[in-house]
Motif scaffolding. Structure first.
Motif, PDB file in Angstrom:
ATOM      1  N   MET A  61       4.380   3.089  19.160  1.00  0.00           N
ATOM      2  CA  MET A  61       2.925   3.018  19.232  1.00  0.00           C
ATOM      3  C   MET A  61       2.308   3.134  17.842  1.00  0.00           C
ATOM      4  N   LEU A  62       2.855   4.034  17.012  1.00  0.00           N
ATOM      5  CA  LEU A  62       2.355   4.194  15.649  1.00  0.00           C
ATOM      6  C   LEU A  62       2.518   2.902  14.851  1.00  0.00           C
ATOM      7  N   LEU A  63       3.692   2.279  14.948  1.00  0.00           N
ATOM      8  CA  LEU A  63       3.936   1.027  14.226  1.00  0.00           C
ATOM      9  C   LEU A  63       3.031  -0.084  14.742  1.00  0.00           C
ATOM     10  N   ALA A  64       2.798  -0.107  16.046  1.00  0.00           N
ATOM     11  CA  ALA A  64       1.940  -1.145  16.623  1.00  0.00           C
ATOM     12  C   ALA A  64       0.493  -0.977  16.163  1.00  0.00           C
ATOM     13  N   ILE A  65      -0.005   0.245  16.177  1.00  0.00           N
ATOM     14  CA  ILE A  65      -1.390   0.504  15.780  1.00  0.00           C
ATOM     15  C   ILE A  65      -1.597   0.185  14.300  1.00  0.00           C
ATOM     16  N   THR A  66      -0.690   0.658  13.452  1.00  0.00           N
ATOM     17  CA  THR A  66      -0.828   0.377  12.014  1.00  0.00           C
ATOM     18  C   THR A  66      -0.617  -1.103  11.734  1.00  0.00           C
ATOM     19  N   GLY A  67       0.267  -1.757  12.498  1.00  0.00           N
ATOM     20  CA  GLY A  67       0.486  -3.189  12.320  1.00  0.00           C
ATOM     21  C   GLY A  67      -0.757  -3.994  12.650  1.00  0.00           C
ATOM     22  N   MET A  68      -1.443  -3.601  13.735  1.00  0.00           N
ATOM     23  CA  MET A  68      -2.697  -4.281  14.081  1.00  0.00           C
ATOM     24  C   MET A  68      -3.719  -4.135  12.965  1.00  0.00           C
ATOM     25  N   ALA A  69      -3.774  -2.948  12.375  1.00  0.00           N
ATOM     26  CA  ALA A  69      -4.767  -2.687  11.328  1.00  0.00           C
ATOM     27  C   ALA A  69      -4.487  -3.508  10.073  1.00  0.00           C
ATOM     28  N   ILE A  70      -3.223  -3.518   9.622  1.00  0.00           N
ATOM     29  CA  ILE A  70      -2.950  -4.191   8.349  1.00  0.00           C
ATOM     30  C   ILE A  70      -2.843  -5.706   8.504  1.00  0.00           C
ATOM     31  N   GLY A 107       1.572   1.878   4.169  1.00  0.00           N
ATOM     32  CA  GLY A 107       2.753   2.708   3.946  1.00  0.00           C
ATOM     33  C   GLY A 107       3.309   3.294   5.229  1.00  0.00           C
ATOM     34  N   LEU A 108       2.422   3.687   6.146  1.00  0.00           N
ATOM     35  CA  LEU A 108       2.876   4.188   7.443  1.00  0.00           C
ATOM     36  C   LEU A 108       3.638   3.109   8.202  1.00  0.00           C
ATOM     37  N   HIS A 109       3.130   1.896   8.163  1.00  0.00           N
ATOM     38  CA  HIS A 109       3.749   0.817   8.926  1.00  0.00           C
ATOM     39  C   HIS A 109       5.094   0.401   8.350  1.00  0.00           C
ATOM     40  N   THR A 110       5.205   0.355   7.037  1.00  0.00           N
ATOM     41  CA  THR A 110       6.422  -0.178   6.420  1.00  0.00           C
ATOM     42  C   THR A 110       7.490   0.872   6.164  1.00  0.00           C
ATOM     43  N   ASP A 137       9.334   6.434   1.789  1.00  0.00           N
ATOM     44  CA  ASP A 137      10.128   5.584   0.898  1.00  0.00           C
ATOM     45  C   ASP A 137      11.307   4.930   1.626  1.00  0.00           C
ATOM     46  N   GLU A 138      12.488   4.947   1.012  1.00  0.00           N
ATOM     47  CA  GLU A 138      13.631   4.216   1.568  1.00  0.00           C
ATOM     48  C   GLU A 138      14.088   4.795   2.907  1.00  0.00           C
ATOM     49  N   ILE A 139      14.043   6.114   3.027  1.00  0.00           N
ATOM     50  CA  ILE A 139      14.446   6.737   4.293  1.00  0.00           C
ATOM     51  C   ILE A 139      13.512   6.287   5.417  1.00  0.00           C
ATOM     52  N   GLY A 140      12.216   6.276   5.124  1.00  0.00           N
ATOM     53  CA  GLY A 140      11.242   5.836   6.119  1.00  0.00           C
ATOM     54  C   GLY A 140      11.418   4.376   6.493  1.00  0.00           C
ATOM     55  N   ALA A 141      11.694   3.526   5.475  1.00  0.00           N
ATOM     56  CA  ALA A 141      11.911   2.102   5.753  1.00  0.00           C
ATOM     57  C   ALA A 141      13.133   1.915   6.637  1.00  0.00           C
ATOM     58  N   THR A 142      14.167   2.732   6.409  1.00  0.00           N
ATOM     59  CA  THR A 142      15.366   2.657   7.245  1.00  0.00           C
ATOM     60  C   THR A 142      15.062   3.067   8.679  1.00  0.00           C
ATOM     61  N   ILE A 143      14.262   4.118   8.850  1.00  0.00           N
ATOM     62  CA  ILE A 143      13.882   4.560  10.199  1.00  0.00           C
ATOM     63  C   ILE A 143      13.084   3.473  10.906  1.00  0.00           C
ATOM     64  N   VAL A 144      12.146   2.846  10.182  1.00  0.00           N
ATOM     65  CA  VAL A 144      11.362   1.757  10.760  1.00  0.00           C
ATOM     66  C   VAL A 144      12.285   0.620  11.203  1.00  0.00           C
ATOM     67  N   GLY A 145      13.269   0.283  10.368  1.00  0.00           N
ATOM     68  CA  GLY A 145      14.216  -0.767  10.722  1.00  0.00           C
ATOM     69  C   GLY A 145      15.037  -0.415  11.944  1.00  0.00           C
ATOM     70  N   ILE A 146      15.454   0.849  12.051  1.00  0.00           N
ATOM     71  CA  ILE A 146      16.248   1.288  13.207  1.00  0.00           C
ATOM     72  C   ILE A 146      15.402   1.228  14.483  1.00  0.00           C
ATOM     73  N   ILE A 147      14.137   1.644  14.381  1.00  0.00           N
ATOM     74  CA  ILE A 147      13.239   1.538  15.537  1.00  0.00           C
ATOM     75  C   ILE A 147      13.131   0.087  15.979  1.00  0.00           C
TER      76      ILE A 147
END
Length: 376
Positions: free
Chosen positions: A23-32, A137-140, A145-155
């Motif tokens: 939901m967080l990724l979807a909301i931030t994705g809509m915004a950006i 930054g929240l969306h990507t 940083d890299e750890i967050g980007a990896t988590i986003v990719g895993i999601i």
């Protein structure tokens, strides 16, 4: 029967554990998807030029004014104002007095050369100047940083997997396939909630999968290239293979642009690579999959010669595949309509997560009530 129970178990716990993050990724994705519009609305002092029209000052002067206004700042990417009334957007870094380096963005009026202001890229600051970048930054990378980007990719990978594992649940045995797209049951009933959850997912299955796939390739660019490379060759941007040099710069930005085109309105941006003595002038081209100016023309900083050209579409299927990832994920591939579609996909994803969690909660409560009735 065991297979279906296993799929239900997966789908239920995927929603419970990952639904909130999705939901967080979807909301931030809509915004950006509307980043420029949001940024301009929040920060007209940075994004809108005070002098709406007139002759433009030279880009060299724009850069000089920016570097004078913010000591220690150097530009590595100059994004030109997309139209009259907007500022040039200079991206670079500032070396502070203590030796620390921070990424910065400066905004300069194209007609007067006046610096409108600046902000730090990726700064964790909750003011209007930094809010659009905070969302980005929240969306990507979840601001990690890299750890967050990896988590986003895993999601994203888990969401891709769930797209396929949930299909057998949407099409149970002896049921017409059309029923997976319809709403049944009375309003407020558990059946209506289930159908509403299932139908939304089926209506936009292809779109949500496309957004998820492109998100994964953007989160894991190197791994994605390693997987595609055996199927189709992938060529990198030309500057990545150019040798480092230590030559003095003799050609300015304005002259570099003039070597490429006489019409500055065709220029999207100029990347500056001092370590290889190259400017990369990005211009608009009929092959562009979006509005980013995908034709790169390299100009030598020393003598102004054209050293190479490459369009992001490239020459192979692999190049074509990766050139379309960002345009598809952001919606810019189809302009305004594409971003509306991305917004719709984000909204449906939020509703899927909400209705799925609500479905789990309703079934759990119904199970408790049935057990209590039996015990009584």
């Amino acid at each position: 029967m065991q297979r279906r129970a296993g799929l239900k178990f997966w789908h239920r716990w995927f929603g419970i554990l990952i639904g909130g993050w999705l939901m967080l990724l979807a909301i931030t994705g809509m915004a950006i998807a509307w980043y420029d519009e949001l940024d301009t609305a929040l920060n007209p002092d940075l994004r809108q030029a005070q002098i709406g029209s007139g002759d433009l000052v030279s880009l060299d002067k724009v850069v000089a004014n920016a570097e004078a206004a913010l000591p220690g700042f150097s530009v590595n990417n100059a994004i030109l104002a997309p139209e009259s009334g907007y500022t040039h957007w200079l991206i670079g870094r500032q070396v502070l007095a203590d030796g620390d380096v921070r990424a910065m963005q400066l905004f300069v009026d194209p007609a007067s050369g006046t610096v409108a202001g600046w902000r730090e890229s990726g700064a964790l600051q909750f003011d209007r100047h930094h809010f659009p970048d905070l969302l980005y930054g929240l969306h990507t990378e979840l601001l990690a940083d890299e750890i967050g980007a990896t988590i986003v990719g895993i999601i994203g990978l888990l969401w891709m997997l769930d797209h396929f594992l949930s299909l057998p649940l949407a099409f149970p045995k002896r049921q017409k396939w059309q029923d997976a797209f319809r709403l049944a049951g009375r309003k407020g009933s558990l059946r209506r909630l289930f159908d509403w959850h299932r139908a939304k997912g089926m209506w936009l299955w292809l779109l949500t999968f496309t957004i998820t796939l492109t998100g994964v390739t953007l989160a894991f660019p190197n791994v994605s290239r390693d997987l595609v490379q055996p199927l189709s060759p992938i060529s990198e941007r030309l500057h990545e293979a150019m040798p480092e040099t230590s030559n003095d710069i003799s050609i300015g930005l304005d002259e570099a642009i003039s070597r490429v085109t006489a019409d500055i309105s065709q220029v999207h941006s100029v990347r500056i690579f001092p370590t290889i003595s190259q400017y990369a002038v990005r211009t608009y081209d009929d092959r562009d999959p979006d509005n980013q100016g995908r034709l790169w023309t390299y100009v030598n900083m020393v003598d102004g010669t054209i050293t190479g050209k490459r369009h992001d579409i490239g020459e192979s299927g692999g190049d074509l595949f990766f050139a379309w990832q960002y345009p598809l994920h952001s919606g810019h591939a189809a302009g305004f309509a594409g971003r509306l579609i991305v917004t719709l996909v984000g909204l449906v994803t939020v509703l899927l997560c909400y209705s799925g969690l609500r479905l789990v909660w309703r079934r759990r409560n119904n199970g408790r009530q049935n057990r209590n009735s039996t015990n009584f």
